[in-house]
Design a protein around this motif. Structure first.
Motif, PDB file in Angstrom:
ATOM      1  N   ALA A 288       0.827  -1.204   0.000  1.00  0.00           N
ATOM      2  CA  ALA A 288       0.000   0.000   0.000  1.00  0.00           C
ATOM      3  C   ALA A 288       0.862   1.255   0.000  1.00  0.00           C
ATOM      4  O   ALA A 288       0.539   2.250  -0.676  1.00  0.00           O
ATOM      5  CB  ALA A 288      -0.946  -0.019   1.212  1.00  0.00           C
ATOM      6  N   PHE A 289       1.950   1.223   0.782  1.00  0.00           N
ATOM      7  CA  PHE A 289       2.828   2.392   0.806  1.00  0.00           C
ATOM      8  C   PHE A 289       3.468   2.648  -0.551  1.00  0.00           C
ATOM      9  O   PHE A 289       3.559   3.803  -1.001  1.00  0.00           O
ATOM     10  CB  PHE A 289       3.906   2.154   1.880  1.00  0.00           C
ATOM     11  N   VAL A 290       3.896   1.596  -1.215  1.00  0.00           N
ATOM     12  CA  VAL A 290       4.502   1.747  -2.543  1.00  0.00           C
ATOM     13  C   VAL A 290       3.468   2.254  -3.546  1.00  0.00           C
ATOM     14  O   VAL A 290       3.769   3.094  -4.412  1.00  0.00           O
ATOM     15  CB  VAL A 290       5.106   0.411  -2.991  1.00  0.00           C
ATOM     16  N   THR A 291       2.234   1.776  -3.437  1.00  0.00           N
ATOM     17  CA  THR A 291       1.183   2.222  -4.357  1.00  0.00           C
ATOM     18  C   THR A 291       0.886   3.711  -4.171  1.00  0.00           C
ATOM     19  O   THR A 291       0.709   4.461  -5.148  1.00  0.00           O
ATOM     20  CB  THR A 291      -0.103   1.402  -4.111  1.00  0.00           C
ATOM     21  N   ILE A 292       0.863   4.164  -2.930  1.00  0.00           N
ATOM     22  CA  ILE A 292       0.610   5.579  -2.668  1.00  0.00           C
ATOM     23  C   ILE A 292       1.730   6.445  -3.229  1.00  0.00           C
ATOM     24  O   ILE A 292       1.500   7.505  -3.839  1.00  0.00           O
ATOM     25  CB  ILE A 292       0.439   5.810  -1.143  1.00  0.00           C
ATOM     26  N   LEU A 293       2.974   6.022  -3.034  1.00  0.00           N
ATOM     27  CA  LEU A 293       4.106   6.801  -3.553  1.00  0.00           C
ATOM     28  C   LEU A 293       4.118   6.845  -5.066  1.00  0.00           C
ATOM     29  O   LEU A 293       4.442   7.878  -5.670  1.00  0.00           O
ATOM     30  CB  LEU A 293       5.419   6.217  -3.025  1.00  0.00           C
ATOM     31  N   SER A 294       3.785   5.740  -5.706  1.00  0.00           N
ATOM     32  CA  SER A 294       3.784   5.730  -7.166  1.00  0.00           C
ATOM     33  C   SER A 294       2.643   6.563  -7.736  1.00  0.00           C
ATOM     34  O   SER A 294       2.757   7.141  -8.823  1.00  0.00           O
ATOM     35  CB  SER A 294       3.674   4.287  -7.690  1.00  0.00           C
ATOM     36  N   ALA A 295       1.537   6.660  -7.000  1.00  0.00           N
ATOM     37  CA  ALA A 295       0.405   7.455  -7.482  1.00  0.00           C
ATOM     38  C   ALA A 295       0.696   8.940  -7.387  1.00  0.00           C
ATOM     39  O   ALA A 295       0.221   9.722  -8.218  1.00  0.00           O
ATOM     40  CB  ALA A 295      -0.863   7.114  -6.681  1.00  0.00           C
ATOM     41  N   THR A 296       1.465   9.370  -6.412  1.00  0.00           N
ATOM     42  CA  THR A 296       1.779  10.773  -6.280  1.00  0.00           C
ATOM     43  C   THR A 296       2.919  11.150  -7.218  1.00  0.00           C
ATOM     44  O   THR A 296       3.064  12.284  -7.588  1.00  0.00           O
ATOM     45  CB  THR A 296       2.201  11.073  -4.847  1.00  0.00           C
TER      46      THR A 296
END
Length: 296
Positions: A288-296
């Protein structure tokens, strides 16, 4: 290169063949069988071995040549029903096996020109590992003996309770001790019966047999019924209340020790549970943390 591999293979095969030859049992010696049948042998170990294995023979050689330099946990081995020769032979066999195995691995590593290793490193590391294995066998014997002494203390508590009931039925001290020793087929009961039988054949008193067995195995609680029966047999004292009190005190001590061991095990589980929880949280939160960083 090929010659080095063949030499190392020959050394490994020879070491394996020597280990198998040492572990093969042989026929029992006539003196050992005669002493076991006549019950004149040492009090422990009481289990009769069908033959001597490689560890036993190796240990006898080491004790014969360097017995004064080797420290053997005699009481722990008595509880484990293991001879000093078998223990020392097992120590030497394991240490030698670890040393040879590490030397073979070092030899195979030396064949590779990519990572040059000085000779001192594998030799020193093998010696250190062999020493650790040697003393680790003593630590293992002490740990296993401590667990078996707990079982022995439970048998002693049961013996005290049954002895008190037998004495309450107006049975003499000698007959009472003989009756309570006949009950049970576990290894502590067997050792108690054999100790009483040896002392009877030697013309001694049964309470002295219990006292000697307590000194041999390190189970000090076994000396309490020995003292009580000695008073009953020599001074005609009434020891029923004393036996009941000793049984109650021993049961309470065993319960306290069991609770202490449970607390120790519970404390040891704190760090593994914490590490498992942390790993679980990372495994769930990292995607989830990686997904949030990639989305921003």
């Amino acid at each position: 290169m090929m010659m080095n591999i063949l030499v190392l293979g020959g050394i490994a095969g020879g070491a394996l063949a020597a280990a198998v030859a040492l572990m093969m049992p042989t026929r029992p010696r006539l003196g050992y069988v005669h002493s076991a049948q006549s019950l004149i042998a040492q009090p422990v170990p009481s289990a009769a071995a069908p033959g001597q294995g490689g560890y036993e023979r190796l240990g006898e050689q080491l004790l014969r040549k360097a017995g004064g330099l080797l420290r053997v946990p005699a009481q722990d081995l008595a509880v484990l029903e293991r001879t000093p020769a078998a223990h020392v032979g097992r120590q030497a066999g394991l240490a030698l096996g670890v040393f040879v195995l590490l030397q073979l691995l070092a030899g195979l590593t030396a064949l590779s020109p990519v990572v040059p290793v000085p000779v001192v490193v594998p030799v020193g590391g093998s010696l250190v590992a062999a020493v650790l294995v040697w003393f680790g066998a003593d630590a293992e014997a002490r740990r296993d003996a401590a667990a078996r002494r707990v079982e022995f203390r439970l048998v002693v508590a049961s013996l005290l309770e049954r002895a008190a009931l037998t004495r309450a039925a107006n049975v003499g001290p000698l007959d009472a001790l003989a009756r309570v020793a006949e009950v049970g087929d576990s290894w502590p009961c067997r050792q108690i019966r054999e100790a009483l039988e040896r002392e009877r054949m030697a013309g001694g008193s049964p309470w002295q047999a219990l006292a000697d067995l307590a000194d041999t195995t390190g189970v000090k609680e076994l000396s309490r019924p020995a003292q009580s029966f000695q008073l009953a047999g020599e001074a005609s004292a009434t020891v029923q209340a004393t036996l009941q009190a000793q049984a109650y005190a021993l049961r309470s001590a065993l319960a306290t020790d069991a609770k202490a061991r449970a607390n120790v095990v519970t404390e040891r589980m704190v760090w593994p549970v914490a590490g498992l929880t942390l790993t679980f949280m990372v495994a769930i939160g990292y995607p989830a943390f990686v997904t949030i960083l990639s989305a921003t």
